[in-house]
Design a protein around this motif. Structure first.
Motif, PDB file in Angstrom:
ATOM      1  N   SER A   1       0.916  -1.210  -0.026  1.00  0.00           N
ATOM      2  CA  SER A   1      -0.095  -0.028   0.114  1.00  0.00           C
ATOM      3  C   SER A   1       0.948   1.438  -0.095  1.00  0.00           C
ATOM      4  O   SER A   1       0.662   2.121  -0.723  1.00  0.00           O
ATOM      5  N   ARG A   2       1.884   1.304   0.844  1.00  0.00           N
ATOM      6  CA  ARG A   2       2.887   2.236   1.032  1.00  0.00           C
ATOM      7  C   ARG A   2       4.021   1.876   1.749  1.00  0.00           C
ATOM      8  O   ARG A   2       4.183   1.183   2.297  1.00  0.00           O
ATOM      9  N   VAL A   3       5.021   2.986   1.348  1.00  0.00           N
ATOM     10  CA  VAL A   3       6.197   2.735   2.238  1.00  0.00           C
ATOM     11  C   VAL A   3       6.600   4.126   2.953  1.00  0.00           C
ATOM     12  O   VAL A   3       6.558   5.124   2.086  1.00  0.00           O
ATOM     13  N   ASP A   4       6.903   4.114   4.184  1.00  0.00           N
ATOM     14  CA  ASP A   4       7.220   5.498   4.933  1.00  0.00           C
ATOM     15  C   ASP A   4       8.541   5.028   5.686  1.00  0.00           C
ATOM     16  O   ASP A   4       8.290   4.363   6.657  1.00  0.00           O
ATOM     17  N   GLY A   5       9.591   5.525   5.262  1.00  0.00           N
ATOM     18  CA  GLY A   5      10.965   5.421   5.637  1.00  0.00           C
ATOM     19  C   GLY A   5      11.301   3.656   5.835  1.00  0.00           C
ATOM     20  O   GLY A   5      11.147   3.162   4.718  1.00  0.00           O
TER      21      GLY A   5
ATOM     22  N   THR B   1       2.551  -8.050  -5.802  1.00  0.00           N
ATOM     23  CA  THR B   1       1.959  -7.162  -4.503  1.00  0.00           C
ATOM     24  C   THR B   1       1.748  -5.896  -5.136  1.00  0.00           C
ATOM     25  O   THR B   1       1.481  -4.892  -4.491  1.00  0.00           O
ATOM     26  N   ALA B   2       2.100  -5.557  -6.315  1.00  0.00           N
ATOM     27  CA  ALA B   2       1.788  -4.267  -6.836  1.00  0.00           C
ATOM     28  C   ALA B   2       0.218  -3.974  -7.257  1.00  0.00           C
ATOM     29  O   ALA B   2      -0.244  -4.754  -7.752  1.00  0.00           O
ATOM     30  N   TYR B   3      -0.355  -3.062  -6.857  1.00  0.00           N
ATOM     31  CA  TYR B   3      -1.711  -2.580  -7.244  1.00  0.00           C
ATOM     32  C   TYR B   3      -1.614  -2.563  -9.080  1.00  0.00           C
ATOM     33  O   TYR B   3      -0.834  -1.987  -9.651  1.00  0.00           O
TER      34      TYR B   3
END
Length: 153
Positions: free
Chosen positions: A21-25, A149-151
């Motif tokens: 969904s996202r990567v944060d740091g 795993t990619a949308y």
């Protein structure tokens, strides 16, 4: 206000599965989509509550305990968010999720953290429903690969 990332995903194209969904740091958020959005079938509250207790307990007691940040249900009741440190590869996350589903699908016994002292809604649980969820999602992800795993765009 700026639209958040999860609202930018086209939910009309989203299928059941595991997505980044996202990567944060160093934290990676996985979208564990267990129901097709807006299709009329959603996770039942009591079953997803039990699934959450079992999922969190299993994941935090696995060899990946130091990488697990958070496990929690989506408000739309179509799945869960699973946050891990980037020390885990996509393949390791998928493997852990397969193990989680097998564990939950076959679980018998007391629900971990299911007391008035430990849980804010301890009377709202459904172990048979959680077991069905584990079995169903385990089938969905049985052949899942890191490349999946990619949308979809």
């Amino acid at each position: 206000m700026k639209k958040i990332a999860s609202f930018c995903v086209d939910h009309t194209k989203l299928k059941k599965g595991i997505y980044v969904s996202r990567v944060d740091g160093d934290v990676v958020t996985y979208d564990l989509r267990m129901c097709t959005p807006n299709a009329g079938s959603y996770l039942e509250n009591a079953a997803q509550h039990t699934f959450e207790h079992l999922f969190a307990t299993y994941a935090r007691n696995s060899k990946y305990t130091d990488s697990v940040v958070y496990v929690g249900p989506m408000g739309c009741r179509t799945g869960f968010y699973f946050l891990v440190r980037d020390t885990m590869s996509h393949a390791e996350v998928i493997g852990l999720l397969k193990d989680v589903c097998a564990f939950i699908a076959g679980y018998e016994g007391e629900i971990p953290g299911n007391s008035e002292v430990e849980c804010g809604n301890y009377l709202d649980h459904d172990l048979p429903g959680a077991r069905k969820m584990g079995a169903a999602f385990g089938e969905v992800i049985q052949n899942w690969t890191p490349e999946m795993t990619a949308y979809e765009n």
